[in-house]
Write a protein that holds these residues in place. Structure first.
Motif, short mmCIF file in Angstrom:
data_model
loop_
_atom_site.label_atom_id
_atom_site.label_comp_id
_atom_site.label_asym_id
_atom_site.label_seq_id
_atom_site.Cartn_x
_atom_site.Cartn_y
_atom_site.Cartn_z
N ARG A 369 0.83 -1.22 0.00
CA ARG A 369 0.00 0.00 0.00
C ARG A 369 0.86 1.27 0.00
NH1 ARG A 369 -3.00 -3.06 3.80
NH2 ARG A 369 -2.23 -1.83 5.55
N GLY A 370 2.16 1.13 -0.18
CA GLY A 370 3.00 2.32 -0.28
C GLY A 370 3.90 2.54 0.90
N TYR A 371 3.79 1.71 1.91
CA TYR A 371 4.68 1.85 3.07
C TYR A 371 6.01 1.13 2.79
CZ TYR A 371 0.61 3.49 5.60
OH TYR A 371 -0.49 4.18 6.03
N ALA A 372 6.98 1.37 3.62
CA ALA A 372 8.29 0.76 3.46
C ALA A 372 8.86 0.39 4.81
CB ALA A 372 9.25 1.70 2.72
N ALA A 373 9.69 -0.65 4.83
CA ALA A 373 10.39 -1.07 6.05
C ALA A 373 11.86 -0.72 5.89
CB ALA A 373 10.21 -2.56 6.29
N VAL A 374 12.42 -0.02 6.87
CA VAL A 374 13.80 0.45 6.80
C VAL A 374 14.64 -0.35 7.79
CG1 VAL A 374 15.32 2.44 7.02
CG2 VAL A 374 12.98 2.75 6.17
N ARG A 375 15.77 -0.85 7.32
CA ARG A 375 16.68 -1.62 8.17
C ARG A 375 18.06 -0.95 8.19
NH1 ARG A 375 14.73 -6.73 9.34
NH2 ARG A 375 12.90 -7.38 8.10
N SER A 376 18.71 -1.05 9.35
CA SER A 376 20.07 -0.50 9.49
C SER A 376 21.06 -1.48 8.85
CB SER A 376 20.39 -0.29 10.97
OG SER A 376 20.34 -1.53 11.65
N ALA A 377 22.34 -1.11 8.93
CA ALA A 377 23.37 -1.94 8.31
C ALA A 377 23.45 -3.31 8.94
CB ALA A 377 24.73 -1.22 8.41
N ASN A 378 23.08 -3.41 10.24
CA ASN A 378 23.12 -4.72 10.90
C ASN A 378 21.81 -5.49 10.77
OD1 ASN A 378 21.46 -3.32 12.55
ND2 ASN A 378 22.85 -3.26 14.32
N GLY A 379 20.88 -4.99 9.96
CA GLY A 379 19.66 -5.73 9.68
C GLY A 379 18.50 -5.45 10.61
N GLU A 380 18.68 -4.54 11.59
CA GLU A 380 17.60 -4.26 12.54
C GLU A 380 16.63 -3.24 11.95
OE1 GLU A 380 19.32 -2.99 16.16
OE2 GLU A 380 20.13 -4.96 16.69
N ILE A 381 15.34 -3.38 12.29
CA ILE A 381 14.30 -2.44 11.86
C ILE A 381 14.57 -1.07 12.49
CG2 ILE A 381 11.84 -1.88 11.96
CD1 ILE A 381 12.36 -3.97 9.95
N GLU A 390 24.26 10.99 9.78
CA GLU A 390 24.38 11.26 8.34
C GLU A 390 25.43 10.34 7.72
OE1 GLU A 390 25.04 15.36 7.70
OE2 GLU A 390 23.12 16.02 8.62
N ASP A 391 25.20 9.98 6.47
CA ASP A 391 26.04 9.05 5.68
C ASP A 391 25.84 7.59 6.09
OD1 ASP A 391 27.07 11.15 4.22
OD2 ASP A 391 28.75 11.44 5.60
N ASP A 392 24.91 7.31 7.04
CA ASP A 392 24.59 5.90 7.33
C ASP A 392 23.96 5.26 6.09
OD1 ASP A 392 25.56 6.11 9.81
OD2 ASP A 392 23.62 6.02 10.86
N VAL A 393 24.30 4.00 5.86
CA VAL A 393 23.72 3.26 4.73
C VAL A 393 22.55 2.43 5.26
CG1 VAL A 393 24.10 1.52 2.95
CG2 VAL A 393 25.90 3.19 3.49
N LEU A 394 21.39 2.61 4.67
CA LEU A 394 20.17 1.93 5.11
C LEU A 394 19.60 1.10 3.96
CD1 LEU A 394 18.44 4.93 6.92
CD2 LEU A 394 19.91 3.19 7.93
N ILE A 408 21.18 11.33 4.09
CA ILE A 408 21.75 12.67 3.80
C ILE A 408 21.49 13.63 4.94
CG2 ILE A 408 21.62 14.63 2.24
CD1 ILE A 408 20.88 12.67 0.03
N GLU A 409 20.27 13.65 5.43
CA GLU A 409 19.89 14.62 6.46
C GLU A 409 18.84 14.02 7.36
OE1 GLU A 409 18.05 19.16 6.83
OE2 GLU A 409 18.30 18.21 4.87
#
Length: 414
Positions: A369-381, A390-394, A408-409
């Motif tokens: 329906r347009g939502y998204a799940a974001v995880r950190s570099a270690n795989g956690e929600i 800033e500059d974290d890769v997700l 970015i911000e």
């Protein structure tokens, strides 16, 4: 500004009192005062707490907000002329004593005499009788709770433990519900208007199918807002069912009487408002097993009947036997088709209902329906911006596919 060495060498340090010294000085002032050694005090008992060493209670001014803590030690309890009852007025004899550990004073009570009905209890009874005469508590006006609500409103303080208890209980019993918080002040002089306004907001919003009014307990003074006429009328005139889950065991508030259903704790209100999804699964499985047992029993009965008919047919002539068998087989076939169709339709409907309920719990459905799940570099929600830089890769899980992004911000809440 004086330096540390100047302060240490100044006359101030010679005259400064320690906390214990100041407390002892105040204790001497109070306990050496002749009038305070034996003083009569009149007031209303607002709360009591029985302890093995004695009974602690609070005496409040009937015309103001002043209160004083009192204690009747265990050895003195049997000598009292009256039992302490919340909401009643008493004439109390005692002496002022200081409790050094907390720097507090209290009235050490020797005798308690009845002084008439407490103002708070009198006002409560008068208001209750008047509202009862208007029909605000009539059972005929109580609304029925919906069996499977999908949207529930909660009127309470967002910082209270009651709100957390309700959320946790609803999530465990029936995941996927929409729970709306209509925040209110639930203690103090501003509470009645705040609670009535929160109920009005729920009605204006129009999404909720049932409303929980909740607070996690407290003293008589803390719960006084639930005996206010504004709150009672807001509950009685609410267009959707109201469950009162006010955390008290002893006294029944007017809000409890006006609500469609009343329970003693916020958790009990959350358990009552929705069934347990696990319980529904168990009931469905039991129905399947009962249906299978009924079908097997019916099948065995038909087999026995068929054997009986076969025995009878053996005694008839071949032509008559064949003709009779054709008719009987046609009748049995039509009966089986009707029974199978009926059971198939029932099972299909039940499966469709369960499929719809399970679909609401499917995370992939939310993503589609347009939502998204974001995880950190270690795989956690990632549920909050706290801890992100800033500059974290997700990694972002979409309805179809995944993407890797760089932060970015970090924006504010709004």
């Amino acid at each position: 500004m004086m330096s540390d060495s100047q302060i240490a060498n100044s006359p101030i340090t010679d005259t400064a009192l320690s906390v214990g010294g100041l407390t002892e000085y105040i204790q001497a002032l109070l306990q050496d005062d002749r009038q305070l050694r034996q003083v009569w005090v009149t007031g209303e008992v607002s709360s009591t707490n029985a302890h093995r060493s004695g009974t602690f209670f609070t005496l409040r001014d009937t015309e103001g907000n002043a209160t004083i803590r009192c204690v009747v030690w265990r050895s003195q309890l049997e000598k009292l002329a009256a039992d302490l009852v919340c909401g009643e007025q008493f004439l109390v004899l005692g002496s002022i004593r200081v409790y050094p550990a907390r720097g507090e004073y209290q009235l050490s009570v020797w005798q308690v005499l009845p002084a008439g009905e407490g103002l708070q209890a009198l006002r409560y009874r008068q208001l209750r009788n008047r509202l009862e005469a208007e029909g605000l508590f009539d059972a005929a006006h109580k609304k029925t709770l919906p069996p499977h609500p999908q949207t529930i409103a909660v009127v309470t303080s967002g910082r209270a433990a009651a709100w957390g208890d309700i959320q946790r209980t609803l999530k465990q019993r029936y995941p996927g519900l929409r729970v709306l918080l209509s925040e209110a002040i639930v203690q103090g002089d501003r509470a009645p208007d705040s609670i009535a306004g929160a109920i009005a907001r729920v009605e204006k919003d129009g999404r909720a199918e049932v409303l929980i009014l909740s607070r996690g307990g407290g003293s008589v003074e803390d719960l006084a807002c639930f005996n206010d006429e504004r709150v009672v009328r807001a509950i009685a005139t609410c267009s959707i069912p109201v469950i009162a889950g006010i955390g008290h065991q002893r006294d029944e508030s007017l809000a409890d009487l006006a609500a469609d259903v009343c329970v003693h704790t916020p958790t009990a209100a959350a358990e009552l408002v929705v069934p347990s999804l696990e319980g529904l699964r168990e009931e469905h499985q039991a129905r399947i097993e009962a249906l299978a047992a009924t079908a097997n029993a019916r099948l065995e009965a038909e087999r026995n009947r068929l054997r009986q008919l076969q025995n009878r047919l053996q005694k008839l002539s071949l032509d008559q036997q064949l003709d009779w068998e054709r008719k009987e087989l046609k009748r049995l076939r039509q009966g089986l088709i009707r029974a199978a169709r009926s059971r198939w339709q029932g099972a299909t409907g039940q499966c469709q209902l369960l499929s719809e309920k399970l679909a609401t719990l499917d995370p992939q459905g939310v993503l589609s329906r347009g939502y998204a799940a974001v995880r950190s570099a270690n795989g956690e929600i990632v549920r909050s911006t706290v801890g992100l830089q800033e500059d974290d890769v997700l990694e972002v899980q979409l309805g179809e596919g995944r993407i890797r992004v760089k932060l970015i911000e970090i924006l504010g809440d709004k």
